[in-house]
Design a protein around this motif. Structure first.
Motif, short mmCIF file in Angstrom:
data_model
loop_
_atom_site.label_atom_id
_atom_site.label_comp_id
_atom_site.label_asym_id
_atom_site.label_seq_id
_atom_site.Cartn_x
_atom_site.Cartn_y
_atom_site.Cartn_z
N VAL A 156 14.14 -2.23 -15.70
CA VAL A 156 12.98 -2.55 -14.85
C VAL A 156 11.87 -3.16 -15.71
N THR A 161 16.78 -7.51 -12.25
CA THR A 161 17.06 -7.11 -10.88
C THR A 161 18.09 -5.99 -10.92
N SER A 162 18.33 -5.37 -9.78
CA SER A 162 19.34 -4.30 -9.72
C SER A 162 20.72 -4.84 -10.10
N LYS A 163 21.03 -6.06 -9.64
CA LYS A 163 22.34 -6.64 -9.96
C LYS A 163 22.47 -6.93 -11.44
N ALA A 173 25.37 -1.97 -8.27
CA ALA A 173 23.97 -2.21 -7.94
C ALA A 173 23.42 -1.06 -7.10
N ARG A 174 24.25 -0.48 -6.25
CA ARG A 174 23.81 0.64 -5.43
C ARG A 174 23.46 1.85 -6.32
N THR A 175 24.27 2.05 -7.34
CA THR A 175 23.98 3.16 -8.27
C THR A 175 22.69 2.91 -9.02
N GLU A 177 20.14 1.26 -7.87
CA GLU A 177 19.07 1.53 -6.91
C GLU A 177 18.81 3.02 -6.77
N THR A 178 19.88 3.80 -6.79
CA THR A 178 19.74 5.26 -6.70
C THR A 178 18.98 5.79 -7.91
N ARG A 180 16.94 4.08 -9.80
CA ARG A 180 15.56 3.59 -9.74
C ARG A 180 14.71 4.49 -8.84
N ALA A 181 15.27 4.87 -7.72
CA ALA A 181 14.54 5.75 -6.81
C ALA A 181 14.24 7.08 -7.48
#
Length: 207
Positions: A156, A161-163, A173-175, A177-178, A180-181
Motif C-alpha cells: 500500500v 493495487t491489490s492485484k 487479490a481477494r486475500t 483485500e482481506t 488490507r481491511a
C-alpha cells in the motif's frame, strides 16, 4: 508526587541568595520549583519522567554546570537545559549549546528574560513529549500486524493495487483485500491518509 503534566523547574545554583530569589520569582508565576545547591543533589532527586526544564549555574563546586549538563545527557535526560553564568564568554556559550542547551543567560539575569526562557523551554519539552507519545502509539498499533499484513501494508505504501500486491506476494487479490481491511482495523484508521500518517510516524523514529 508531581503530576506528569505539571511542569517542574529544576534549579541548581550554589549561591543560596540567588537560588532562593530565582525560586521565589518562578513560583510567583505559578511554576513548581525544586532547587539544589549542587549537581550531585540534583542527580539524587531528579525524576526523568517529569515535564519541565533545568536551570543550571555554570560555575559551581564539585560539578560545574557544563559537567552536570554532560552527565544528564549521558543519563538520557530529555529535560531542556538553560545555562546561567556571571562569567560568560564565547567559549562557554559555544560549549553549552554544543551539549544541547537551549538558552544561555548572563547574570544578573533579567527577570522577564528568565521567565520567557523558562516558559519556552517548558513548551518545547511539552511538544517533544507529545511528539514521542504519538510515535509510541503508532509503533504499538503496528506491532499488532502479522508478517503478511506488514507485507500488504508495504505494498500500500508503495502505491500498489491489490492485484499488483497479489502478484508480488503470490496470493489472490481477494486475500490481499482481506489483509488490507485487517490492517485498517488494527491500525484504527479509516482512510489512506490516516494510514500513511501512522506509518510515517513510525518510520521517522526507526533507526
Amino acid at each position: 508526587m508531581n503530576s506528569p503534566h505539571e511542569p517542574v523547574v529544576y534549579l541548581v545554583d550554589d549561591d543560596d541568595a540567588v537560588r532562593e530569589a530565582l525560586a521565589f520569582l518562578l513560583r510567583t508565576v505559578g511554576l513548581k520549583v525544586e532547587s539544589f545547591p549542587d549537581g550531585p543533589a540534583l542527580l539524587m532527586a531528579l525524576r526523568p519522567q517529569d515535564l519541565g526544564c533545568l536551570l543550571l549555574d555554570i560555575r559551581m563546586p564539585q560539578v560545574s554546570g557544563l559537567q552536570l549538563q554532560a552527565q544528564l545527557q549521558a543519563r538520557g535526560s530529555d529535560l531542556p537545559v538553560i545555562i546561567m553564568t556571571g562569567h560568560g564568554n564565547v567559549d562557554l556559550c559555544r560549549r553549552a549549546f554544543q551539549q544541547g542547551a537551549i538558552d544561555f543567560l548572563e547574570k544578573p539575569v533579567d527577570e522577564t528574560v528568565l521567565l520567557e526562557a523558562v516558559q519556552r523551554a517548558i513548551q518545547a519539552h511539552r511538544r517533544q513529549r507529545d511528539h514521542l507519545a504519538v510515535h509510541a502509539a503508532a509503533r504499538q498499533r503496528l506491532s499488532r500486524l502479522s508478517d503478511r499484513e506488514r507485507e500488504v501494508l508495504a505494498g500500500v505504501m508503495n502505491g500498489e493495487t491489490s492485484k499488483q500486491s497479489a502478484r508480488v506476494l503470490g496470493i489472490s487479490a481477494r486475500t490481499v483485500e482481506t489483509h488490507r481491511a485487517s490492517v485498517f482495523q488494527k491500525l484504527e484508521v479509516r482512510s489512506l491518509a490516516e494510514l500513511m500518517r501512522v506509518y510515517l510516524n513510525v518510520a521517522e523514529t526507526s533507526p
